[in-house]
Design a protein around this motif. Structure first.
Motif, PDB file in Angstrom:
ATOM      1  N   VAL A  78       0.809  -1.215   0.000  1.00 15.06           N
ATOM      2  CA  VAL A  78       0.000   0.000   0.000  1.00 15.06           C
ATOM      3  C   VAL A  78       0.840   1.261   0.000  1.00 15.06           C
ATOM      4  O   VAL A  78       0.317   2.359  -0.082  1.00 15.06           O
ATOM      5  CB  VAL A  78      -0.940   0.024   1.238  1.00 15.06           C
ATOM      6  N   SER A  79       2.144   1.124   0.128  1.00 11.36           N
ATOM      7  CA  SER A  79       3.000   2.311   0.177  1.00 11.36           C
ATOM      8  C   SER A  79       2.865   3.133  -1.083  1.00 11.36           C
ATOM      9  O   SER A  79       2.853   2.615  -2.187  1.00 11.36           O
ATOM     10  CB  SER A  79       4.469   1.878   0.332  1.00 11.36           C
ATOM     11  N   PRO A  80       2.797   4.498  -0.946  1.00  9.80           N
ATOM     12  CA  PRO A  80       2.694   5.342  -2.119  1.00  9.80           C
ATOM     13  C   PRO A  80       3.906   5.249  -3.020  1.00  9.80           C
ATOM     14  O   PRO A  80       3.861   5.567  -4.192  1.00  9.80           O
ATOM     15  CB  PRO A  80       2.551   6.754  -1.515  1.00  9.80           C
ATOM     16  N   ALA A  81       5.052   4.788  -2.451  1.00 11.13           N
ATOM     17  CA  ALA A  81       6.237   4.639  -3.287  1.00 11.13           C
ATOM     18  C   ALA A  81       6.078   3.506  -4.285  1.00 11.13           C
ATOM     19  O   ALA A  81       6.812   3.418  -5.254  1.00 11.13           O
ATOM     20  CB  ALA A  81       7.462   4.391  -2.405  1.00 11.13           C
ATOM     21  N   ALA A  82       5.085   2.617  -4.043  1.00 12.98           N
ATOM     22  CA  ALA A  82       4.914   1.479  -4.932  1.00 12.98           C
ATOM     23  C   ALA A  82       4.105   1.824  -6.176  1.00 12.98           C
ATOM     24  O   ALA A  82       4.093   1.069  -7.130  1.00 12.98           O
ATOM     25  CB  ALA A  82       4.230   0.348  -4.178  1.00 12.98           C
TER      26      ALA A  82
ATOM     27  N   LEU B  22      -4.346   8.510   4.621  1.00 17.36           N
ATOM     28  CA  LEU B  22      -3.107   9.276   4.431  1.00 17.36           C
ATOM     29  C   LEU B  22      -1.911   8.475   4.916  1.00 17.36           C
ATOM     30  O   LEU B  22      -1.948   7.870   5.984  1.00 17.36           O
ATOM     31  CB  LEU B  22      -3.192  10.599   5.189  1.00 17.36           C
ATOM     32  N   LEU B  23      -0.835   8.478   4.119  1.00 15.06           N
ATOM     33  CA  LEU B  23       0.370   7.720   4.459  1.00 15.06           C
ATOM     34  C   LEU B  23       1.588   8.626   4.446  1.00 15.06           C
ATOM     35  O   LEU B  23       1.687   9.553   3.634  1.00 15.06           O
ATOM     36  CB  LEU B  23       0.578   6.584   3.452  1.00 15.06           C
ATOM     37  N   ALA B  24       2.519   8.356   5.332  1.00 19.65           N
ATOM     38  CA  ALA B  24       3.795   9.064   5.305  1.00 19.65           C
ATOM     39  C   ALA B  24       4.499   8.782   3.984  1.00 19.65           C
ATOM     40  O   ALA B  24       4.524   7.648   3.517  1.00 19.65           O
ATOM     41  CB  ALA B  24       4.661   8.628   6.480  1.00 19.65           C
ATOM     42  N   GLY B  25       5.054   9.798   3.371  1.00 18.84           N
ATOM     43  CA  GLY B  25       5.723   9.644   2.087  1.00 18.84           C
ATOM     44  C   GLY B  25       4.798   9.789   0.901  1.00 18.84           C
ATOM     45  O   GLY B  25       5.264   9.830  -0.248  1.00 18.84           O
TER      46      GLY B  25
ATOM     47  N   HIS C 157      -1.210  24.870  -7.314  1.00 18.72           N
ATOM     48  CA  HIS C 157      -1.113  23.502  -6.802  1.00 18.72           C
ATOM     49  C   HIS C 157       0.294  23.265  -6.252  1.00 18.72           C
ATOM     50  O   HIS C 157       1.299  23.579  -6.896  1.00 18.72           O
ATOM     51  CB  HIS C 157      -1.428  22.500  -7.904  1.00 18.72           C
ATOM     52  N   PHE C 158       0.345  22.698  -5.066  1.00 17.71           N
ATOM     53  CA  PHE C 158       1.585  22.486  -4.331  1.00 17.71           C
ATOM     54  C   PHE C 158       1.809  20.990  -4.171  1.00 17.71           C
ATOM     55  O   PHE C 158       1.012  20.283  -3.538  1.00 17.71           O
ATOM     56  CB  PHE C 158       1.466  23.167  -2.959  1.00 17.71           C
ATOM     57  N   THR C 159       2.877  20.474  -4.779  1.00 18.56           N
ATOM     58  CA  THR C 159       3.227  19.057  -4.677  1.00 18.56           C
ATOM     59  C   THR C 159       3.964  18.837  -3.372  1.00 18.56           C
ATOM     60  O   THR C 159       5.070  19.349  -3.167  1.00 18.56           O
ATOM     61  CB  THR C 159       4.098  18.638  -5.870  1.00 18.56           C
ATOM     62  N   TYR C 160       3.355  18.056  -2.463  1.00 16.40           N
ATOM     63  CA  TYR C 160       3.807  17.995  -1.078  1.00 16.40           C
ATOM     64  C   TYR C 160       4.012  16.539  -0.653  1.00 16.40           C
ATOM     65  O   TYR C 160       3.098  15.723  -0.746  1.00 16.40           O
ATOM     66  CB  TYR C 160       2.752  18.670  -0.196  1.00 16.40           C
ATOM     67  N   VAL C 161       5.216  16.224  -0.192  1.00 15.01           N
ATOM     68  CA  VAL C 161       5.509  14.887   0.325  1.00 15.01           C
ATOM     69  C   VAL C 161       5.158  14.866   1.806  1.00 15.01           C
ATOM     70  O   VAL C 161       5.706  15.625   2.602  1.00 15.01           O
ATOM     71  CB  VAL C 161       6.985  14.515   0.107  1.00 15.01           C
ATOM     72  N   VAL C 162       4.235  13.994   2.176  1.00 14.61           N
ATOM     73  CA  VAL C 162       3.704  13.967   3.542  1.00 14.61           C
ATOM     74  C   VAL C 162       4.768  13.487   4.527  1.00 14.61           C
ATOM     75  O   VAL C 162       5.274  12.367   4.397  1.00 14.61           O
ATOM     76  CB  VAL C 162       2.469  13.048   3.617  1.00 14.61           C
ATOM     77  N   PRO C 163       5.125  14.301   5.531  1.00 16.83           N
ATOM     78  CA  PRO C 163       6.092  13.858   6.543  1.00 16.83           C
ATOM     79  C   PRO C 163       5.456  12.858   7.507  1.00 16.83           C
ATOM     80  O   PRO C 163       4.234  12.824   7.669  1.00 16.83           O
ATOM     81  CB  PRO C 163       6.454  15.158   7.285  1.00 16.83           C
TER      82      PRO C 163
ATOM     83  N   SER D  45       2.008  13.114  10.117  1.00 19.95           N
ATOM     84  CA  SER D  45       1.077  14.128   9.622  1.00 19.95           C
ATOM     85  C   SER D  45      -0.353  13.608   9.630  1.00 19.95           C
ATOM     86  O   SER D  45      -0.599  12.398   9.638  1.00 19.95           O
ATOM     87  CB  SER D  45       1.457  14.550   8.201  1.00 19.95           C
ATOM     88  N   SER D  46      -1.280  14.556   9.578  1.00 22.37           N
ATOM     89  CA  SER D  46      -2.697  14.226   9.445  1.00 22.37           C
ATOM     90  C   SER D  46      -3.305  15.148   8.407  1.00 22.37           C
ATOM     91  O   SER D  46      -2.771  16.224   8.125  1.00 22.37           O
ATOM     92  CB  SER D  46      -3.426  14.402  10.775  1.00 22.37           C
ATOM     93  N   VAL D  47      -4.426  14.723   7.837  1.00 21.26           N
ATOM     94  CA  VAL D  47      -5.105  15.560   6.857  1.00 21.26           C
ATOM     95  C   VAL D  47      -5.534  16.876   7.495  1.00 21.26           C
ATOM     96  O   VAL D  47      -5.400  17.953   6.900  1.00 21.26           O
ATOM     97  CB  VAL D  47      -6.326  14.820   6.262  1.00 21.26           C
TER      98      VAL D  47
END
Length: 375
Positions: free
Chosen positions: A26-30, A215-218, A178-184, A187-189
């Motif tokens: 489920v990782s967004p990196a995948a 929401l996932l980190a990364g 639009h701001f491309t943001y990598v979630v630390p 974090s929460s929505v």
């Protein structure tokens, strides 16, 4: 019955393996991040977007500019609200904002032509995606954008386009940046929405997320930043100028500096300091120069401003200006939440900063009272 305090080792190993497998699945990196971008009207299919970049190691502003092939050092300073006199050798804050051109195609957006990266010995696509570009893209993104059939077969010296996701679409009928943001991590929505003066509902809808728990980190998140309204003419070259709170922009051949007011959501433009007046034509509204403000004698709540109205270059380079009237009495009530340029640092130290700011404000007030008593 309570479970045994020390479960058999095979169960531990199996549990860990399953957890890691699920995280990887489920990782967004995948999977590649795709920002919806359906803008098709003339000039609306291209825009300027902002990207949040957290350098993996300490670096300088000059190095970040080179990595993203930015055309000017001043543009990097403007995106981050840094003083225009900041030298290129200064340490780069983390994260920082990078302004890049965005192109919509096929219902999705990606940065146009930039940045690119030349492969060095020992590089892998995954290391480039995760390390060099701090998770803004995945190795699958890079492979697909460059027609790399086998990610394990890349050649030293090969130049790759890094397709950072972006968008040009309006949100709720309003133009945004639009701001491309990598979630630390952590974090929460709700926290992200508060940091960037938007709503949870907007973030979930723009990113097609089922709920805040997903929401996932990364994760690479599309954060729409509200832009200040302006008096720029529809015939001006920079008529599509959008500036979010917490930054400024140089326009009219760098002659004009425009910032987004955190009180009125109106674009505040002034002549750029340090630019030769012989190159930059004067912008005036009758006897008033650009940026001058007068208060109406009939109403202390009305202010008239000589506002920037764009620039033209059809026959000669001209800077346009016109008079605008605004209410100053409701400014405090209209004040938006400030959008921090470096939100992760802001979140980690927000409570401490608020108390520090309160103490500073109290000292300033006491100082002012003392001075008034001696007048």
């Amino acid at each position: 019955m309570a479970p045994p305090p020390h479960p058999p080792r095979p169960v531990v190993y199996t549990s860990v393996f399953l957890v890691l497998a699920c995280v990887a699945a489920v990782s967004p990196a995948a999977t590649a991040a795709r920002f919806v971008c359906n803008a098709t009207a003339p000039r609306a299919s291209t825009c300027q977007a902002l990207v949040s970049y957290a350098p993996p190691n300490a670096t300088t502003l000059a190095a970040v500019r080179a990595l993203f092939q930015l055309r000017s050092h001043r543009a990097l300073l403007a995106s981050n609200g840094l003083p225009i006199t900041t030298p290129p050798s200064s340490p780069a804050p983390s994260p920082l904002r990078v302004r890049l051109p965005c192109l919509c195609s096929g219902g999705a957006g990606a940065t146009f032509q930039r940045p690119t990266y030349r492969i060095r010995a020992g590089d892998t696509l995954d290391a480039i995606a995760r390390g060099v570009f701090a998770g803004l893209v995945t190795f699958q993104d890079i492979a697909a954008a460059n027609n790399v059939s086998d990610p394990n077969k890349i050649a030293v010296g090969q130049e790759l386009w890094i397709p950072v996701p972006c968008s040009c679409d309006p949100v709720a009928g309003q133009p945004v940046v639009h701001f491309t943001y990598v979630v630390p991590p952590g974090s929460s929505v709700a926290g992200i929405a508060q940091d960037f003066a938007t709503t949870e509902e907007t973030l979930l809808a723009v990113n097609r997320m089922p709920d805040a728990k997903s929401l996932l980190a990364g994760q690479v998140l599309d954060v729409p930043l509200r832009a200040c309204s302006s008096a720029i003419s529809n015939t001006a070259i920079d008529r599509n100028l959008l500036v979010p709170n917490g930054s400024y922009i140089l326009t009219a051949n760098n002659c004009i500096m425009c910032g987004c007011s955190s009180y009125t959501w109106q674009l505040d433009c002034q002549p750029t300091q340090g630019i030769s007046s012989s190159f930059c034509p004067a912008a005036k509204c009758g006897d008033m120069f650009l940026g001058n403000i007068t208060t109406s004698p009939a109403s202390s709540c009305e202010a008239t401003t000589c506002s920037y109205a764009g620039y033209t270059n059809s026959t000669s380079f001209s800077i346009l200006a016109n008079l605008t009237t605004s209410s100053t009495c409701n400014a405090a009530a209209m004040s938006p939440n400030t959008q921090p340029a470096h939100s992760s640092a802001f979140r980690l130290a927000s409570t401490r900063l608020r108390w520090t700011e309160l103490v500073v404000y109290l000292h300033v007030i006491l100082l002012c009272v003392g001075l008034l008593n001696h007048v």
